[in-house]
Design a protein around this motif. Structure first.
Motif, PDB file in Angstrom:
ATOM      1  N   GLN A 112       0.873  -1.161   0.000  1.00  0.00           N
ATOM      2  CA  GLN A 112       0.000   0.000   0.000  1.00  0.00           C
ATOM      3  C   GLN A 112       0.917   1.220   0.000  1.00  0.00           C
ATOM      4  OE1 GLN A 112      -2.971  -0.163   3.095  1.00  0.00           O
ATOM      5  NE2 GLN A 112      -3.856  -2.064   2.301  1.00  0.00           N
ATOM      6  N   SER A 113       0.590   2.201  -0.812  1.00  0.00           N
ATOM      7  CA  SER A 113       1.487   3.329  -1.052  1.00  0.00           C
ATOM      8  C   SER A 113       1.926   4.040   0.228  1.00  0.00           C
ATOM      9  CB  SER A 113       0.850   4.322  -2.020  1.00  0.00           C
ATOM     10  OG  SER A 113       0.631   3.681  -3.268  1.00  0.00           O
ATOM     11  N   ASP A 114       1.041   4.130   1.204  1.00  0.00           N
ATOM     12  CA  ASP A 114       1.405   4.827   2.446  1.00  0.00           C
ATOM     13  C   ASP A 114       2.262   3.974   3.382  1.00  0.00           C
ATOM     14  OD1 ASP A 114      -0.688   3.091   3.112  1.00  0.00           O
ATOM     15  OD2 ASP A 114      -1.596   4.489   4.528  1.00  0.00           O
ATOM     16  N   LYS A 115       2.549   2.730   2.995  1.00  0.00           N
ATOM     17  CA  LYS A 115       3.372   1.835   3.829  1.00  0.00           C
ATOM     18  C   LYS A 115       4.754   1.579   3.215  1.00  0.00           C
ATOM     19  CE  LYS A 115      -0.436   0.822   6.317  1.00  0.00           C
ATOM     20  NZ  LYS A 115      -1.500   1.421   5.556  1.00  0.00           N
ATOM     21  N   MET A 116       5.084   2.254   2.122  1.00  0.00           N
ATOM     22  CA  MET A 116       6.324   1.956   1.398  1.00  0.00           C
ATOM     23  C   MET A 116       7.582   2.142   2.236  1.00  0.00           C
ATOM     24  SD  MET A 116       5.371   3.428  -2.353  1.00  0.00           S
ATOM     25  CE  MET A 116       7.062   3.380  -2.889  1.00  0.00           C
ATOM     26  N   ALA A 117       7.604   3.131   3.119  1.00  0.00           N
ATOM     27  CA  ALA A 117       8.807   3.403   3.918  1.00  0.00           C
ATOM     28  C   ALA A 117       9.196   2.196   4.769  1.00  0.00           C
ATOM     29  CB  ALA A 117       8.597   4.633   4.802  1.00  0.00           C
ATOM     30  N   LEU A 118       8.212   1.479   5.265  1.00  0.00           N
ATOM     31  CA  LEU A 118       8.486   0.265   6.049  1.00  0.00           C
ATOM     32  C   LEU A 118       9.296  -0.718   5.211  1.00  0.00           C
ATOM     33  CD1 LEU A 118       8.033  -1.915   8.296  1.00  0.00           C
ATOM     34  CD2 LEU A 118       5.900  -2.458   7.107  1.00  0.00           C
ATOM     35  N   TYR A 119       8.860  -0.972   4.001  1.00  0.00           N
ATOM     36  CA  TYR A 119       9.510  -1.971   3.157  1.00  0.00           C
ATOM     37  C   TYR A 119      10.861  -1.480   2.644  1.00  0.00           C
ATOM     38  CZ  TYR A 119       4.878  -3.905   3.573  1.00  0.00           C
ATOM     39  OH  TYR A 119       3.696  -4.391   4.075  1.00  0.00           O
ATOM     40  N   GLU A 120      10.984  -0.189   2.431  1.00  0.00           N
ATOM     41  CA  GLU A 120      12.279   0.368   2.006  1.00  0.00           C
ATOM     42  C   GLU A 120      13.349   0.097   3.059  1.00  0.00           C
ATOM     43  OE1 GLU A 120      11.023   4.377   1.209  1.00  0.00           O
ATOM     44  OE2 GLU A 120      10.555   3.917  -0.907  1.00  0.00           O
ATOM     45  N   ARG A 121      12.972   0.094   4.334  1.00  0.00           N
ATOM     46  CA  ARG A 121      13.934  -0.212   5.412  1.00  0.00           C
ATOM     47  C   ARG A 121      14.453  -1.647   5.317  1.00  0.00           C
ATOM     48  NH1 ARG A 121      10.227   2.878   8.555  1.00  0.00           N
ATOM     49  NH2 ARG A 121       9.408   1.046   9.620  1.00  0.00           N
ATOM     50  N   PHE A 122      13.734  -2.497   4.596  1.00  0.00           N
ATOM     51  CA  PHE A 122      14.140  -3.893   4.418  1.00  0.00           C
ATOM     52  C   PHE A 122      14.754  -4.134   3.045  1.00  0.00           C
ATOM     53  CE2 PHE A 122      11.511  -4.141   8.096  1.00  0.00           C
ATOM     54  CZ  PHE A 122      12.050  -5.181   8.846  1.00  0.00           C
ATOM     55  N   GLY A 123      15.116  -3.058   2.350  1.00  0.00           N
ATOM     56  CA  GLY A 123      15.811  -3.182   1.081  1.00  0.00           C
ATOM     57  C   GLY A 123      14.923  -3.276  -0.143  1.00  0.00           C
ATOM     58  N   PHE A 124      13.632  -3.066   0.019  1.00  0.00           N
ATOM     59  CA  PHE A 124      12.727  -3.105  -1.130  1.00  0.00           C
ATOM     60  C   PHE A 124      12.746  -1.774  -1.862  1.00  0.00           C
ATOM     61  CE2 PHE A 124      11.115  -6.543   1.445  1.00  0.00           C
ATOM     62  CZ  PHE A 124      10.691  -7.483   0.520  1.00  0.00           C
ATOM     63  N   LYS A 125      12.627  -1.845  -3.185  1.00  0.00           N
ATOM     64  CA  LYS A 125      12.555  -0.657  -4.043  1.00  0.00           C
ATOM     65  C   LYS A 125      11.315  -0.773  -4.907  1.00  0.00           C
ATOM     66  CE  LYS A 125      16.986   0.908  -3.411  1.00  0.00           C
ATOM     67  NZ  LYS A 125      17.052   0.928  -1.981  1.00  0.00           N
ATOM     68  N   ALA A 126      10.604   0.348  -5.060  1.00  0.00           N
ATOM     69  CA  ALA A 126       9.419   0.364  -5.915  1.00  0.00           C
ATOM     70  C   ALA A 126       9.843   0.323  -7.374  1.00  0.00           C
ATOM     71  CB  ALA A 126       8.599   1.616  -5.642  1.00  0.00           C
ATOM     72  N   TYR A 127       9.019  -0.285  -8.201  1.00  0.00           N
ATOM     73  CA  TYR A 127       9.252  -0.259  -9.643  1.00  0.00           C
ATOM     74  C   TYR A 127       7.898  -0.134 -10.334  1.00  0.00           C
ATOM     75  CZ  TYR A 127       7.930  -5.218  -9.812  1.00  0.00           C
ATOM     76  OH  TYR A 127       7.246  -6.399  -9.715  1.00  0.00           O
ATOM     77  N   ASP A 128       7.933   0.299 -11.571  1.00  0.00           N
ATOM     78  CA  ASP A 128       6.717   0.609 -12.319  1.00  0.00           C
ATOM     79  C   ASP A 128       5.949   1.719 -11.581  1.00  0.00           C
ATOM     80  OD1 ASP A 128       7.391  -1.299 -14.203  1.00  0.00           O
ATOM     81  OD2 ASP A 128       6.112  -2.858 -13.339  1.00  0.00           O
ATOM     82  N   GLY A 129       4.741   1.950 -11.977  1.00  0.00           N
ATOM     83  CA  GLY A 129       3.978   3.045 -11.384  1.00  0.00           C
ATOM     84  C   GLY A 129       2.983   2.574 -10.349  1.00  0.00           C
ATOM     85  N   GLU A 130       2.379   3.551  -9.706  1.00  0.00           N
ATOM     86  CA  GLU A 130       1.342   3.259  -8.724  1.00  0.00           C
ATOM     87  C   GLU A 130       0.129   2.652  -9.430  1.00  0.00           C
ATOM     88  OE1 GLU A 130       0.040   5.682  -4.867  1.00  0.00           O
ATOM     89  OE2 GLU A 130      -0.667   6.640  -6.711  1.00  0.00           O
ATOM     90  N   PHE A 131      -0.530   1.717  -8.759  1.00  0.00           N
ATOM     91  CA  PHE A 131      -1.734   1.104  -9.307  1.00  0.00           C
ATOM     92  C   PHE A 131      -2.745   0.911  -8.186  1.00  0.00           C
ATOM     93  CE2 PHE A 131       0.935  -2.360  -7.869  1.00  0.00           C
ATOM     94  CZ  PHE A 131       0.055  -3.278  -7.317  1.00  0.00           C
ATOM     95  N   LEU A 132      -3.991   0.725  -8.574  1.00  0.00           N
ATOM     96  CA  LEU A 132      -5.040   0.478  -7.585  1.00  0.00           C
ATOM     97  C   LEU A 132      -5.289  -1.024  -7.474  1.00  0.00           C
ATOM     98  CD1 LEU A 132      -7.712   3.228  -8.370  1.00  0.00           C
ATOM     99  CD2 LEU A 132      -6.007   3.190  -6.535  1.00  0.00           C
ATOM    100  N   ASP A 133      -5.307  -1.512  -6.249  1.00  0.00           N
ATOM    101  CA  ASP A 133      -5.696  -2.894  -5.966  1.00  0.00           C
ATOM    102  C   ASP A 133      -6.884  -2.781  -5.021  1.00  0.00           C
ATOM    103  OD1 ASP A 133      -5.925  -5.593  -5.605  1.00  0.00           O
ATOM    104  OD2 ASP A 133      -4.024  -5.852  -4.560  1.00  0.00           O
ATOM    105  N   VAL A 134      -8.019  -3.293  -5.421  1.00  0.00           N
ATOM    106  CA  VAL A 134      -9.281  -3.138  -4.702  1.00  0.00           C
ATOM    107  C   VAL A 134      -9.492  -1.690  -4.232  1.00  0.00           C
ATOM    108  CG1 VAL A 134      -9.571  -5.570  -4.087  1.00  0.00           C
ATOM    109  CG2 VAL A 134      -8.333  -4.091  -2.529  1.00  0.00           C
ATOM    110  N   GLY A 135      -9.160  -0.743  -5.102  1.00  0.00           N
ATOM    111  CA  GLY A 135      -9.386   0.670  -4.823  1.00  0.00           C
ATOM    112  C   GLY A 135      -8.340   1.333  -3.939  1.00  0.00           C
ATOM    113  N   ILE A 136      -7.314   0.598  -3.531  1.00  0.00           N
ATOM    114  CA  ILE A 136      -6.271   1.123  -2.637  1.00  0.00           C
ATOM    115  C   ILE A 136      -4.985   1.303  -3.442  1.00  0.00           C
ATOM    116  CG2 ILE A 136      -4.913   0.686  -0.543  1.00  0.00           C
ATOM    117  CD1 ILE A 136      -7.280  -1.160   0.359  1.00  0.00           C
ATOM    118  N   PRO A 137      -4.362   2.507  -3.404  1.00  0.00           N
ATOM    119  CA  PRO A 137      -3.108   2.727  -4.139  1.00  0.00           C
ATOM    120  C   PRO A 137      -1.977   1.819  -3.625  1.00  0.00           C
ATOM    121  CG  PRO A 137      -4.047   4.810  -3.383  1.00  0.00           C
ATOM    122  CD  PRO A 137      -4.805   3.711  -2.704  1.00  0.00           C
ATOM    123  N   HIS A 138      -1.279   1.186  -4.563  1.00  0.00           N
ATOM    124  CA  HIS A 138      -0.170   0.266  -4.262  1.00  0.00           C
ATOM    125  C   HIS A 138       1.002   0.542  -5.202  1.00  0.00           C
ATOM    126  CE1 HIS A 138      -3.226  -2.199  -2.250  1.00  0.00           C
ATOM    127  NE2 HIS A 138      -2.282  -3.017  -1.828  1.00  0.00           N
TER     128      HIS A 138
END
Length: 144
Positions: A112-138
């Motif tokens: 979920q877009s507002d949770k990205m900072a959590l995953y970045e702390r574990f070495g994750f990087k976003a790729y491609d663009g934002e998309f909606l999954d069941v109406g929630i930005p991801h």
């Protein structure tokens, strides 16, 4: 005194996994309005289910799926009363440590877009663009 968080991998439909499903229902279906048929799927039958327990309660859960080319982390949830206390981080550490030698340690998730900072702390990087999954930005995220 801070209460310790215990993190375990549990069998599907065990008492603890059923508590994890209850928590997913509470947060995703009730709080975030995810349709029930979108929340629970066939992957739940073969996934590794991780639960976090604090003060005797299941306070968080996530699932791990062994995809063809990577390990997929999903359905990460922390109960509302437990947010901001390191529950999600403890579960991510556990899941990534437990599967570090699977699929060359390649992990993927849709955050979920507002949770990205959590995953970045574990070495994750976003790729491609934002998309909606069941109406929630991801954003799709990976560590490779």
């Amino acid at each position: 005194m801070m209460t310790a968080i215990t993190v375990l991998t549990v069998p599907v439909f065990s008492t603890l996994c059923n508590e994890a499903f209850r928590l997913r229902r509470e947060v995703f279906i009730i709080e975030q309005n995810v349709p029930p048929e979108e929340e629970f799927d066939a992957d739940d039958l073969s996934a590794y289910h991780v639960v976090a327990i604090k003060s005797g309660d299941v306070c968080g859960t996530l699932r791990v799926i062994l995809a063809k080319d990577y390990v997929k982390i999903g359905r990460v949830v922390t109960g509302i009363a437990w947010r901001g206390q390191g529950v999600a981080s403890a579960m991510l550490r556990h899941a990534m440590e437990e599967h570090k030698n699977v699929r060359d340690g390649r992990f993927h998730l849709a955050a979920q877009s507002d949770k990205m900072a959590l995953y970045e702390r574990f070495g994750f990087k976003a790729y491609d663009g934002e998309f909606l999954d069941v109406g929630i930005p991801h954003f799709n995220m990976k560590n490779f």
